[in-house]
Design a protein around this motif. Sequence first.
Motif, PDB file in Angstrom:
ATOM      1  N   VAL A  56       0.703  -1.149   0.082  1.00  0.00           N
ATOM      2  CA  VAL A  56      -0.081  -0.051  -0.203  1.00  0.00           C
ATOM      3  C   VAL A  56       0.738   1.329  -0.006  1.00  0.00           C
ATOM      4  CG1 VAL A  56      -1.642   1.477   1.417  1.00  0.00           C
ATOM      5  CG2 VAL A  56      -1.874  -1.209   0.984  1.00  0.00           C
ATOM      6  N   GLY A  57       2.061   1.204   0.901  1.00  0.00           N
ATOM      7  CA  GLY A  57       2.824   2.453   0.895  1.00  0.00           C
ATOM      8  C   GLY A  57       3.706   2.747  -0.156  1.00  0.00           C
ATOM      9  N   SER A  58       3.965   1.614  -0.977  1.00  0.00           N
ATOM     10  CA  SER A  58       5.062   1.625  -2.023  1.00  0.00           C
ATOM     11  C   SER A  58       3.930   2.300  -3.247  1.00  0.00           C
ATOM     12  CB  SER A  58       5.677   0.487  -2.374  1.00  0.00           C
ATOM     13  OG  SER A  58       4.790  -0.499  -2.699  1.00  0.00           O
ATOM     14  N   THR A  59       2.799   1.915  -3.450  1.00  0.00           N
ATOM     15  CA  THR A  59       1.968   2.022  -4.433  1.00  0.00           C
ATOM     16  C   THR A  59       1.464   3.594  -4.381  1.00  0.00           C
ATOM     17  OG1 THR A  59       0.991  -0.216  -4.512  1.00  0.00           O
ATOM     18  CG2 THR A  59      -0.120   1.687  -5.474  1.00  0.00           C
ATOM     19  N   ALA A  60       1.173   3.897  -3.024  1.00  0.00           N
ATOM     20  CA  ALA A  60       0.901   5.446  -2.643  1.00  0.00           C
ATOM     21  C   ALA A  60       1.921   6.263  -3.178  1.00  0.00           C
ATOM     22  CB  ALA A  60       0.570   5.481  -1.278  1.00  0.00           C
ATOM     23  N   GLN A  61       3.313   5.966  -2.731  1.00  0.00           N
ATOM     24  CA  GLN A  61       4.505   6.710  -3.134  1.00  0.00           C
ATOM     25  C   GLN A  61       4.551   6.773  -4.550  1.00  0.00           C
ATOM     26  OE1 GLN A  61       8.318   5.405  -2.450  1.00  0.00           O
ATOM     27  NE2 GLN A  61       9.073   7.649  -1.900  1.00  0.00           N
ATOM     28  N   GLN A  62       4.471   5.955  -5.400  1.00  0.00           N
ATOM     29  CA  GLN A  62       4.537   5.858  -6.849  1.00  0.00           C
ATOM     30  C   GLN A  62       3.473   6.796  -7.522  1.00  0.00           C
ATOM     31  OE1 GLN A  62       5.497   2.313  -8.606  1.00  0.00           O
ATOM     32  NE2 GLN A  62       4.944   2.990 -10.751  1.00  0.00           N
ATOM     33  N   ASP A  63       2.070   6.549  -6.857  1.00  0.00           N
ATOM     34  CA  ASP A  63       1.108   7.198  -7.315  1.00  0.00           C
ATOM     35  C   ASP A  63       1.189   8.688  -7.100  1.00  0.00           C
ATOM     36  OD1 ASP A  63      -0.040   4.922  -8.095  1.00  0.00           O
ATOM     37  OD2 ASP A  63      -1.663   4.727  -6.573  1.00  0.00           O
ATOM     38  N   ALA A  64       1.968   9.027  -5.826  1.00  0.00           N
ATOM     39  CA  ALA A  64       2.199  10.479  -5.582  1.00  0.00           C
ATOM     40  C   ALA A  64       3.248  11.109  -6.493  1.00  0.00           C
ATOM     41  CB  ALA A  64       2.550  10.674  -4.149  1.00  0.00           C
ATOM     42  N   VAL A  65       4.206  10.546  -6.752  1.00  0.00           N
ATOM     43  CA  VAL A  65       5.282  10.962  -7.651  1.00  0.00           C
ATOM     44  C   VAL A  65       4.752  11.044  -8.997  1.00  0.00           C
ATOM     45  CG1 VAL A  65       7.407  10.678  -8.813  1.00  0.00           C
ATOM     46  CG2 VAL A  65       7.223  10.209  -6.355  1.00  0.00           C
ATOM     47  N   GLU A  66       4.029  10.238  -9.588  1.00  0.00           N
ATOM     48  CA  GLU A  66       3.264  10.224 -11.035  1.00  0.00           C
ATOM     49  C   GLU A  66       2.244  11.389 -10.962  1.00  0.00           C
ATOM     50  OE1 GLU A  66       2.380   6.366 -11.749  1.00  0.00           O
ATOM     51  OE2 GLU A  66       4.479   5.718 -12.232  1.00  0.00           O
ATOM     52  N   GLY A  67       1.345  11.297  -9.894  1.00  0.00           N
ATOM     53  CA  GLY A  67       0.531  12.302  -9.683  1.00  0.00           C
ATOM     54  C   GLY A  67       1.007  13.735  -9.895  1.00  0.00           C
ATOM     55  N   TRP A  68       2.107  14.011  -9.157  1.00  0.00           N
ATOM     56  CA  TRP A  68       2.833  15.391  -9.158  1.00  0.00           C
ATOM     57  C   TRP A  68       3.262  15.789 -10.355  1.00  0.00           C
ATOM     58  CZ3 TRP A  68       7.702  17.303 -10.130  1.00  0.00           C
ATOM     59  CH2 TRP A  68       7.883  18.685  -9.553  1.00  0.00           C
ATOM     60  N   LEU A  69       3.801  14.489 -11.354  1.00  0.00           N
ATOM     61  CA  LEU A  69       4.249  15.102 -12.515  1.00  0.00           C
ATOM     62  C   LEU A  69       3.109  15.214 -13.466  1.00  0.00           C
ATOM     63  CD1 LEU A  69       7.019  12.070 -13.071  1.00  0.00           C
ATOM     64  CD2 LEU A  69       7.482  14.538 -12.758  1.00  0.00           C
ATOM     65  N   ALA A  70       2.149  14.721 -13.329  1.00  0.00           N
ATOM     66  CA  ALA A  70       0.972  14.936 -14.040  1.00  0.00           C
ATOM     67  C   ALA A  70       0.554  16.217 -13.865  1.00  0.00           C
ATOM     68  CB  ALA A  70      -0.230  13.937 -13.775  1.00  0.00           C
ATOM     69  N   GLU A  71       0.260  16.765 -12.537  1.00  0.00           N
ATOM     70  CA  GLU A  71      -0.046  18.070 -12.107  1.00  0.00           C
ATOM     71  C   GLU A  71       0.716  19.243 -12.778  1.00  0.00           C
ATOM     72  OE1 GLU A  71      -0.071  18.267  -8.030  1.00  0.00           O
ATOM     73  OE2 GLU A  71      -1.814  17.026  -7.739  1.00  0.00           O
ATOM     74  N   ARG A  72       2.117  19.193 -12.941  1.00  0.00           N
ATOM     75  CA  ARG A  72       3.135  19.947 -13.548  1.00  0.00           C
ATOM     76  C   ARG A  72       2.878  20.197 -14.994  1.00  0.00           C
ATOM     77  NH1 ARG A  72       3.286  19.664  -9.117  1.00  0.00           N
ATOM     78  NH2 ARG A  72       1.781  21.480  -9.551  1.00  0.00           N
ATOM     79  N   ARG A  73       2.543  18.701 -15.597  1.00  0.00           N
ATOM     80  CA  ARG A  73       2.282  19.075 -17.054  1.00  0.00           C
ATOM     81  C   ARG A  73       1.026  19.696 -17.233  1.00  0.00           C
ATOM     82  NH1 ARG A  73       4.050  13.276 -16.715  1.00  0.00           N
ATOM     83  NH2 ARG A  73       1.685  12.696 -16.723  1.00  0.00           N
ATOM     84  N   ALA A  74      -0.058  19.584 -16.474  1.00  0.00           N
ATOM     85  CA  ALA A  74      -1.253  20.443 -16.626  1.00  0.00           C
ATOM     86  C   ALA A  74      -0.970  21.820 -16.252  1.00  0.00           C
ATOM     87  CB  ALA A  74      -2.093  19.825 -15.617  1.00  0.00           C
ATOM     88  N   GLU A  75       0.141  22.199 -15.845  1.00  0.00           N
ATOM     89  CA  GLU A  75       0.430  23.614 -15.687  1.00  0.00           C
ATOM     90  C   GLU A  75       1.289  24.144 -16.608  1.00  0.00           C
ATOM     91  OE1 GLU A  75       1.961  24.054 -11.575  1.00  0.00           O
ATOM     92  OE2 GLU A  75      -0.085  23.449 -10.644  1.00  0.00           O
ATOM     93  N   GLY A  76       1.359  23.175 -17.481  1.00  0.00           N
ATOM     94  CA  GLY A  76       2.217  23.598 -18.686  1.00  0.00           C
ATOM     95  C   GLY A  76       3.663  23.462 -18.977  1.00  0.00           C
TER      96      GLY A  76
END
Length: 338
Positions: free
Chosen positions: A25-45
Amino acid sequence: MGRWFGIIMGALLVAILAWSGWWHVGSTAQQDAVEGWLAERRAEGWQAEAEVSVAGYPNRFDMTAEGLRLSDPEAGWAWAAPTFRTYMLSYQPHRVIAEWPGKHRISVPGETVEIEARQLRASARFVPGTRLELTQGILEMHDLEMVSGLGWKAGIANGQLSLRASEEERGRENAYDGVLDIEGLLPPDAWRAALGERLARDLPERVEEAKIVATAVFRRPLDRLAVEAGSLRPETVWLRPSVVTWGPLSIAASGRLEVDEAGVPEGTIDLKVSNWKRVLEAAVAAGAVPGDLAGALKAGLQLMSNLTSDGKGLEAPLRFAGGNVFLGPIPLGEAPRF
């Protein structure tokens, strides 16, 4: 005996399965958090790309980002890295170790610098939570080399930057103590050339010591949101006794500056300079002091030196006022912006 053995083994198996589930659960949450952060940055240009994976079972979360590409078009910077890694204990996820192996490329408008080191490693402690508010951090550098696309090279034999939430500025939020300690700084060739042939010939290849000690009060906490917004400008900088030594040249400094919303500093830094005539010669050769002011400046500094020391050293205030900087009563030009 066999019954008790079965109970113990059953309990052990349940514990292993529970811990394995927690790690997953913890490792999946960390990977999802990093990939989610990258996706948020892409959405901001931004450009924000990396292949993210998490390993380290059973006691750690070891995150690896391969082929990392980050750039903020609005701010004008970019960072490319073959690999970036972080390590954290699964039961202390607010404490992180980071490594930057391989050759990294940092770009700003008009210039790209490649950075490689035998070791470039950091450790950090954060307030638990998603904001990642920094409470303590240490960056260590060993045999670091920098190569610019503009043709210059520089390096650091050993260096350490440490930062922690300050206990000195009580009653003021967002205060941090910092120490930058560098040994064996190899300056770009242009630095030596700018000092003039005679002085450059007398200086050793590397700056022996550069130690900067300071407390800074920022307008907001040093956290993930401040980095994303690029809002890291301080409002107060208290420079503790700090020193730079390069062969016969030595400069010690301490003082305090207040910085306004536009980044303009106001305040005084007290300087102690050995061999100040040679430092002035270097400043004139580098163009930091206009040649037509050199004579008057030398006479004024000589008077100040006679009043404060044996005539060889110099003690003088470096004043920042009205957007300009003065050495004692002598104007030096426009003050740098934070």
